[in-house]
Design an enzyme around this catalytic site. Structure first.
Site, PDB file in Angstrom:
ATOM      1  N   ASP A  11     -20.825  18.668  -1.428  1.00 38.10           N
ATOM      2  CA  ASP A  11     -19.685  18.674  -0.520  1.00 38.10           C
ATOM      3  C   ASP A  11     -18.405  18.822  -1.359  1.00 38.10           C
ATOM      4  O   ASP A  11     -18.439  18.674  -2.587  1.00 38.10           O
ATOM      5  CB  ASP A  11     -19.681  17.351   0.268  1.00 38.10           C
ATOM      6  CG  ASP A  11     -18.417  17.161   1.074  1.00 38.10           C
ATOM      7  OD1 ASP A  11     -18.044  18.095   1.809  1.00 38.10           O
ATOM      8  OD2 ASP A  11     -17.794  16.085   0.961  1.00 38.10           O
ATOM      9  N   ASP A  13     -14.442  18.026  -0.133  1.00 40.70           N
ATOM     10  CA  ASP A  13     -13.425  16.976   0.053  1.00 40.70           C
ATOM     11  C   ASP A  13     -14.042  15.586  -0.012  1.00 40.70           C
ATOM     12  O   ASP A  13     -15.014  15.302   0.693  1.00 40.70           O
ATOM     13  CB  ASP A  13     -12.734  17.145   1.413  1.00 40.70           C
ATOM     14  CG  ASP A  13     -11.917  18.407   1.483  1.00 40.70           C
ATOM     15  OD1 ASP A  13     -10.748  18.347   1.100  1.00 40.70           O
ATOM     16  OD2 ASP A  13     -12.446  19.457   1.904  1.00 40.70           O
ATOM     17  N   ASP A 190     -19.814  12.534   1.028  1.00 40.00           N
ATOM     18  CA  ASP A 190     -19.046  11.278   1.091  1.00 40.00           C
ATOM     19  C   ASP A 190     -18.809  10.778   2.507  1.00 40.00           C
ATOM     20  O   ASP A 190     -18.133   9.774   2.697  1.00 40.00           O
ATOM     21  CB  ASP A 190     -17.670  11.476   0.448  1.00 40.00           C
ATOM     22  CG  ASP A 190     -16.759  12.318   1.323  1.00 40.00           C
ATOM     23  OD1 ASP A 190     -17.117  13.481   1.582  1.00 40.00           O
ATOM     24  OD2 ASP A 190     -15.720  11.807   1.782  1.00 40.00           O
TER      25      ASP A 190
HETATM   26 MG   LIG Z   1     -16.390  15.297   2.311  1.00 42.83          MG
END
Ligand SMILES: [Mg+2]
Length: 247
Positions: A11, A13, A190
């Site tokens: 991923d 961000d 995240d």
């Molecule tokens: Mg993310």
């Protein structure tokens, strides 16, 4: 397991870069593109960024190397230079809804609309008090759009996107193609949007890593994007596999 047998999905961000208050103001560690390029070489090319951002946005922030990517939660992807984009013209009802949302939300300071063409993200990071309001607006929008669309919640963001989109699905798609095919997947993310990717790699006998806190099905955790960049750099340079298989 030999490290050339891994396929690495990352991923963007909150995973490779820190989350910022305004989505357009992302700050990329200047060493990141080189770390990713070295690791990609070590993995025989089996490295891809799996993000909710458009591919065009990710390209702008990762130097000149055209990494394999999935953008918009898998609505678009690029494997070994072959680009498959989503066409906003295929989503006329969503386009109308984006106009309506812009009218409804224009007068609410701190709410940001990120129009991605085939999806739309509504951010309230700058105005946490607006959370309930955004939830109700999104709920009504989905009622009007019907089951072809769904909502994906993230950190102070709600995104309306085609129901077919999802990180798990696109990871599965990558694994059908060379150089990913036959490799054991790792997915690092995240956020809530990544849980569906964690489930997929767990089901495929792979390895899932969540950055930061929060309930998760991921099998491993790292503290921060900086910790991940450090671990990836060590893997790229020294060949040290950075995750622990303790579950
Ligand atoms: Mg993310």
């Amino acid at each position: 397991m030999a490290q050339e047998d891994w396929a690495l999905f990352l991923d963007f961000d909150g995973t490779l870069v820190d989350i910022v208050e305004r989505p357009e103001a992302v700050a990329v560690d200047p060493n990141l593109p080189e770390i990713l390029a070295s690791l990609e070489a070590r993995l025989g090319g089996a490295l891809a960024i799996i993000s909710g951002r458009p591919i065009a946005f990710l390209d702008q922030h990762l130097g000149t190397r055209r990494f394999d990517m999935a953008g918009l939660h898998g609505l678009e992807h690029r494997i070994e230079g072959d680009l498959f984009l989503c066409d906003p013209d295929d989503h006329p009802r969503l386009r109308e809804m984006v106009e309506r949302l812009e009218e409804i939300l224009r007068s609410r300071p701190g709410i940001l609309i990120e129009d991605k063409g085939c999806s739309v993200a509504i951010h309230w990071r700058l105005a946490p008090i607006e959370r309930e309001f955004v939830h109700s607006v999104v709920h009504s929008a989905l009622e009007a759009l019907g089951s072809d669309y769904r909502v994906q919640f993230g950190k102070a963001v709600a995104e309306i996107l085609p129901s077919a989109a999802g990180k798990g699905k696109v990871i599965e798609k990558f694994l059908q193609y060379s150089p990913y095919h036959g490799r054991r997947p790792i997915f690092v993310g995240d956020d809530l949007t990544d849980e569906n990717g964690f489930k997929m790699v767990n089901a495929l006998g792979g390895f899932s890593v969540r950055i930061g806190t929060g309930e998760t099905v991921a099998r491993e955790r790292l503290g921060s994007p900086a910790d991940l960049r450090h671990a990836l750099a060590r893997w790229a340079v020294q060949g040290a596999f950075p995750f622990q298989e303790n579950h």
